[in-house]
Design a protein around this motif. Structure first.
Motif, PDB file in Angstrom:
ATOM      1  N   ILE A  30     -61.728 114.571  22.490  1.00  0.00           N
ATOM      2  CA  ILE A  30     -61.576 112.969  22.921  1.00  0.00           C
ATOM      3  C   ILE A  30     -61.238 112.641  24.311  1.00  0.00           C
ATOM      4  O   ILE A  30     -61.665 112.024  24.834  1.00  0.00           O
ATOM      5  N   LEU A  31     -60.223 113.439  24.772  1.00  0.00           N
ATOM      6  CA  LEU A  31     -60.016 113.346  26.361  1.00  0.00           C
ATOM      7  C   LEU A  31     -61.076 113.586  27.241  1.00  0.00           C
ATOM      8  O   LEU A  31     -61.428 113.055  28.300  1.00  0.00           O
ATOM      9  N   HIS A  32     -61.946 114.469  26.636  1.00  0.00           N
ATOM     10  CA  HIS A  32     -63.142 114.780  27.602  1.00  0.00           C
ATOM     11  C   HIS A  32     -64.225 113.502  27.711  1.00  0.00           C
ATOM     12  O   HIS A  32     -64.751 113.513  28.636  1.00  0.00           O
ATOM     13  N   ARG A  33     -64.341 112.850  26.450  1.00  0.00           N
ATOM     14  CA  ARG A  33     -65.189 111.828  26.493  1.00  0.00           C
ATOM     15  C   ARG A  33     -64.561 110.411  27.172  1.00  0.00           C
ATOM     16  O   ARG A  33     -65.245 109.661  27.176  1.00  0.00           O
ATOM     17  N   LEU A  34     -63.339 110.410  27.509  1.00  0.00           N
ATOM     18  CA  LEU A  34     -62.738 109.151  27.982  1.00  0.00           C
ATOM     19  C   LEU A  34     -63.499 108.789  29.245  1.00  0.00           C
ATOM     20  O   LEU A  34     -63.903 109.813  30.172  1.00  0.00           O
ATOM     21  N   ASN A  36     -64.299 107.594  33.352  1.00  0.00           N
ATOM     22  CA  ASN A  36     -63.664 107.563  34.514  1.00  0.00           C
ATOM     23  C   ASN A  36     -62.530 108.666  34.590  1.00  0.00           C
ATOM     24  O   ASN A  36     -61.639 108.506  35.300  1.00  0.00           O
ATOM     25  N   ASP A  37     -62.869 109.675  34.196  1.00  0.00           N
ATOM     26  CA  ASP A  37     -62.025 110.815  34.038  1.00  0.00           C
ATOM     27  C   ASP A  37     -60.486 110.364  33.678  1.00  0.00           C
ATOM     28  O   ASP A  37     -59.547 110.783  34.001  1.00  0.00           O
ATOM     29  N   GLY A  38     -60.540 109.623  32.600  1.00  0.00           N
ATOM     30  CA  GLY A  38     -59.487 109.019  31.863  1.00  0.00           C
ATOM     31  C   GLY A  38     -58.622 110.137  31.163  1.00  0.00           C
ATOM     32  O   GLY A  38     -57.329 110.106  31.183  1.00  0.00           O
ATOM     33  N   GLY A  39     -59.268 111.268  30.986  1.00  0.00           N
ATOM     34  CA  GLY A  39     -58.378 112.331  30.198  1.00  0.00           C
ATOM     35  C   GLY A  39     -57.820 113.315  31.343  1.00  0.00           C
ATOM     36  O   GLY A  39     -56.936 114.286  30.644  1.00  0.00           O
ATOM     37  N   LEU A  40     -57.816 113.131  32.360  1.00  0.00           N
ATOM     38  CA  LEU A  40     -57.175 114.115  33.338  1.00  0.00           C
ATOM     39  C   LEU A  40     -55.889 113.959  33.386  1.00  0.00           C
ATOM     40  O   LEU A  40     -55.130 115.127  33.197  1.00  0.00           O
ATOM     41  N   LYS A 119     -63.540 120.045  36.280  1.00  0.00           N
ATOM     42  CA  LYS A 119     -64.076 119.986  35.063  1.00  0.00           C
ATOM     43  C   LYS A 119     -64.503 121.268  34.571  1.00  0.00           C
ATOM     44  O   LYS A 119     -64.522 121.841  33.447  1.00  0.00           O
ATOM     45  N   ARG A 120     -65.147 122.169  35.531  1.00  0.00           N
ATOM     46  CA  ARG A 120     -65.261 123.593  35.094  1.00  0.00           C
ATOM     47  C   ARG A 120     -64.218 124.204  34.695  1.00  0.00           C
ATOM     48  O   ARG A 120     -64.041 125.109  33.686  1.00  0.00           O
ATOM     49  N   GLN A 121     -62.974 124.184  35.426  1.00  0.00           N
ATOM     50  CA  GLN A 121     -61.833 124.779  35.127  1.00  0.00           C
ATOM     51  C   GLN A 121     -61.119 124.292  33.653  1.00  0.00           C
ATOM     52  O   GLN A 121     -60.973 125.164  32.784  1.00  0.00           O
ATOM     53  N   ILE A 122     -61.344 123.068  33.329  1.00  0.00           N
ATOM     54  CA  ILE A 122     -61.046 122.560  32.016  1.00  0.00           C
ATOM     55  C   ILE A 122     -62.149 123.431  30.714  1.00  0.00           C
ATOM     56  O   ILE A 122     -61.380 123.520  29.734  1.00  0.00           O
TER      57      ILE A 122
END
Length: 148
Positions: A30-34, A36-40, A119-122
C-alpha cells in the motif's frame, strides 16, 4: 508448565508471523502505491518504530523455543520444536545480516536526505523480508505440529 510454555510460545510466534505477514502482504505494498513518494515517510517511521520492537520479539521467540525444546527433550513432539527454534534462529541471522543494514538506513531517511536509489533499496528489503516471512511461517507451522 510445559503445556503453558508451549501455548505462550505458539501465541508469541503466531502474533510475530501475523505482524510480519501483514507488513509484507498489505502495509508495504500500500505504501509503495502512494503517489508522489508518499510512502517514504511512513517507511522511514515504520523502520524506526518496528526496528526498536521487533528485535525483542524475535529474541523472545527464540528463547521461548529453546526453553520448550529443552523441556520437550525426548518427547515425540521435540523434533518439530527444535526445528522451529532453529528456523527462528535463522530468521534472526537473516535479520541481522540482510534486513537490519537496510532498515537502519531507511530509518534515517527524510524527503531531503533520501538517496537516489531508495526505491531499489526498498525493493531489496522487501525481497529479504518475504524470505524471512517464509522462514517464520514454517517455524510457526512446526510449533503448532509440536503442540499437537
Amino acid at each position: 508448565m510445559q503445556n503453558a510454555l508451549a501455548i505462550v510460545r505458539v501465541v508469541v510466534v503466531g502474533l510475530l508471523v501475523g505482524v510480519e505477514f501483514a507488513v509484507a502482504a498489505f502495509v508495504n505494498p500500500i505504501l509503495h502505491r502512494l503517489p508522489n513518494d508518499g510512502g517514504l515517510a511512513a517507511r522511514s517511521d515504520g523502520a524506526r518504530v518496528l526496528g526498536r520492537v521487533m528485535p525483542f520479539w524475535y529474541i523472545a521467540s527464540v528463547l521461548l523455543g529453546t526453553a520448550w525444546a529443552v523441556l520437550a527433550r525426548g518427547d515425540a513432539g521435540a523434533g518439530p520444536v527444535v526445528t522451529a527454534t532453529a528456523l527462528l534462529v535463522l530468521s534472526v541471522l537473516m535479520s541481522i545480516a540482510l534486513l537490519v543494514p537496510i532498515n537502519s538506513r531507511v530509518a534515517r531517511w527524510t524527503h531531503d536526505s533520501v538517496p537516489a536509489d531508495w526505491k531499489r533499496q526498498i525493493v531489496r528489503w522487501d525481497r529479504f523480508h518475504y524470505a524471512r516471512v517464509g522462514v517464520i511461517v514454517a517455524a510457526f507451522v512446526l510449533l503448532v505440529v509440536g503442540l499437537a
